[in-house]
Design a protein around this motif. Structure first.
Motif, short mmCIF file in Angstrom:
data_model
loop_
_atom_site.label_atom_id
_atom_site.label_comp_id
_atom_site.label_asym_id
_atom_site.label_seq_id
_atom_site.Cartn_x
_atom_site.Cartn_y
_atom_site.Cartn_z
N PRO A 148 0.81 -1.22 0.00
CA PRO A 148 0.00 0.00 0.00
C PRO A 148 0.85 1.27 0.00
N SER A 149 0.20 2.40 -0.23
CA SER A 149 0.89 3.71 -0.18
C SER A 149 -0.13 4.83 -0.22
N LEU A 150 0.15 5.89 0.52
CA LEU A 150 -0.61 7.13 0.38
C LEU A 150 0.29 8.16 -0.30
N ARG A 151 1.34 8.58 0.43
CA ARG A 151 2.23 9.64 -0.03
C ARG A 151 2.91 9.33 -1.35
N THR A 152 3.51 8.15 -1.44
CA THR A 152 4.34 7.85 -2.62
C THR A 152 3.50 7.83 -3.88
N ARG A 212 7.23 -0.40 -6.00
CA ARG A 212 7.22 -0.63 -4.54
C ARG A 212 6.95 -2.12 -4.36
N HIS A 239 14.70 3.26 0.74
CA HIS A 239 13.60 4.17 0.37
C HIS A 239 14.24 5.49 -0.10
N GLN A 294 12.33 8.88 -0.31
CA GLN A 294 12.10 9.46 1.01
C GLN A 294 13.31 10.29 1.44
N TYR A 352 4.85 -2.13 6.45
CA TYR A 352 3.97 -2.89 5.55
C TYR A 352 4.44 -4.34 5.48
N CYS A 377 8.66 9.63 8.50
CA CYS A 377 8.32 9.55 7.07
C CYS A 377 6.84 9.30 6.85
N LEU A 378 6.13 8.84 7.91
CA LEU A 378 4.70 8.52 7.86
C LEU A 378 4.46 7.30 6.95
N PRO A 379 3.49 6.45 7.17
CA PRO A 379 2.41 6.62 8.15
C PRO A 379 2.89 6.44 9.59
N ARG A 413 8.16 15.24 -0.55
CA ARG A 413 8.25 14.07 -1.43
C ARG A 413 7.90 14.48 -2.86
N1 CP Z 1 6.48 7.67 3.49
C1 CP Z 1 5.86 6.92 2.57
O1 CP Z 1 6.49 6.35 1.68
O2 CP Z 1 4.51 6.89 2.69
P1 CP Z 1 3.50 5.95 1.90
O3 CP Z 1 3.74 4.54 2.39
O4 CP Z 1 2.15 6.47 2.22
O5 CP Z 1 3.80 6.05 0.44
#
Ligand code: CP
Ligand code: NVA
Length: 310
Positions: free
Chosen positions: A49-53, A101, A128, A131, A231, A267-269, A295
């Motif tokens: 999964p990913s939000l930011r990337t 990813r 990463h 990041q 993850y 770096c979140l989440p 990012r």
């Molecule tokens: N920091 C980062 O890569 O966030 P995501 O997992 O949301 O992409």
């Protein structure tokens, strides 16, 4: 020769600085770059999964005049229905850049071996790099420099983000204390320690693995942490990991030991009550959303660099 970004040390320090400086320029004046990748396509392969990337690559590519394709591994399991050689060769005929990813580092290395276009690692179990470009851009903005810094990292050190943080700290000749529990499951792999100590010999960096969080925090300019539940880590492990990592939680007590103007990064989440307390991540020293924003700017510069347009 096609360049790839599989880990941050695929770049030299000078190249990192060049990319970061370009990112600063793009951030100040995005319109100036809005046709720099006109007509180009980025393929984004996601196994986790990913939000930011995902969002920052997709938005970034669009802002440069190009197009990004989101491709979930569910649609064609990488290396199963079709081998990675054939996937890489085929995709290279359609797109200008491939970002991935994945769980296993070998899959990124195989993509890089066989693709005829640049491969960007968007997170595997080893690195990463995107990041790191965003993070060092953020540190430069907040601290005004990328030299003469003490960084402290807390928590899971058998970890992709930690590995690249160690590599980039070594490349920039910095002091980095990594505070983590003892044991192979929580500390960096030997292959990473060896690479980091080799780079440090040349740059004078001091990267240490220690087990006392307060010791690590002392005199730090930057306090950094990452998820305790990366993850892919089984949910059954959560309670046990929470106990093991708790002595490395970034709390206000830890922040007080750092320099008064230290910044807090993740770096979140993130999970409040896990790798940091809510007071820290929601407090005045936290810069996590500036870090997340960067990012976008960093990756735009990475894509330009890999397309030979820097
Ligand atoms: N920091 C980062 O890569 O966030 P995501 O997992 O949301 O992409
Ligand atoms: N170490 C984390 C980083 C998330 C961006 C993970 O692998 O999930």
């Amino acid at each position: 020769m096609v360049r790839h970004l599989t880990k941050i040390s695929d770049l030299s320090k000078a190249e990192c600085e060049k990319i970061i400086n370009k990112a600063i320029e793009i951030k100040k004046n995005p319109d100036k770059f809005d046709t720099t990748l006109k007509g180009e396509t980025l393929l984004m392969i996601f196994e986790k999964p990913s939000l930011r990337t995902r969002i920052s690559f997709e938005a970034g590519m669009q802002q440069l005049g190009g197009h990004a394709i989101f491709y979930s591994i569910k649609d064609s399991p990488l290396g199963k229905k079709e081998n990675i050689h054939d996937t890489a060769k085929t995709a290279s005929r359609f797109v200008n850049l491939i970002a991935a990813r994945v769980f296993k580092r070998q899959d990124i290395w195989d993509l890089a071996k066989y693709a005829d276009v640049p491969i960007i690692n968007m997170l595997d179990d080893f690195a990463h790099p995107c990041q790191m470009i965003g993070d060092f851009l953020t540190i430069k903005e907040k601290k005004g420099r990328l030299g003469d810094l003490k960084i402290a990292y807390f928590g899971d050190a058998y970890n992709n983000v930690t590995y690249d943080l160690m590599r980039i700290a070594a490349m920039f000749g910095l002091k980095l204390d990594v505070a983590c529990p003892k044991g192979a499951e929580y500390t960096p792999e030997k292959i990473v320690l060896d690479e980091v100590s080799q780079i440090s010999k040349e740059t004078g960096a001091e990267v240490n693995i220690i087990h006392n969080a307060f010791e690590a925090a002392k005199n730090s300019d930057v306090i950094y942490t990452d998820s305790w539940m990366s993850y892919g880590i089984l949910v059954e492990k959560e309670e046990e990991r929470k106990k093991i990592f708790m002595p490395y939680q970034v709390s206000l007590k830890i922040m007080k030991v750092a320099k008064p103007n230290a910044i807090f990064m993740n770096c979140l989440p993130a999970m409040r009550g896990y790798e940091q307390t809510a007071e820290v991540i929601d407090g005045s020293q936290s810069i996590v959303f500036d870090q997340a924003e960067n990012r976008l700017h960093g990756q735009k510069a990475i894509m330009l660099f890999l397309r030979g347009k820097l």
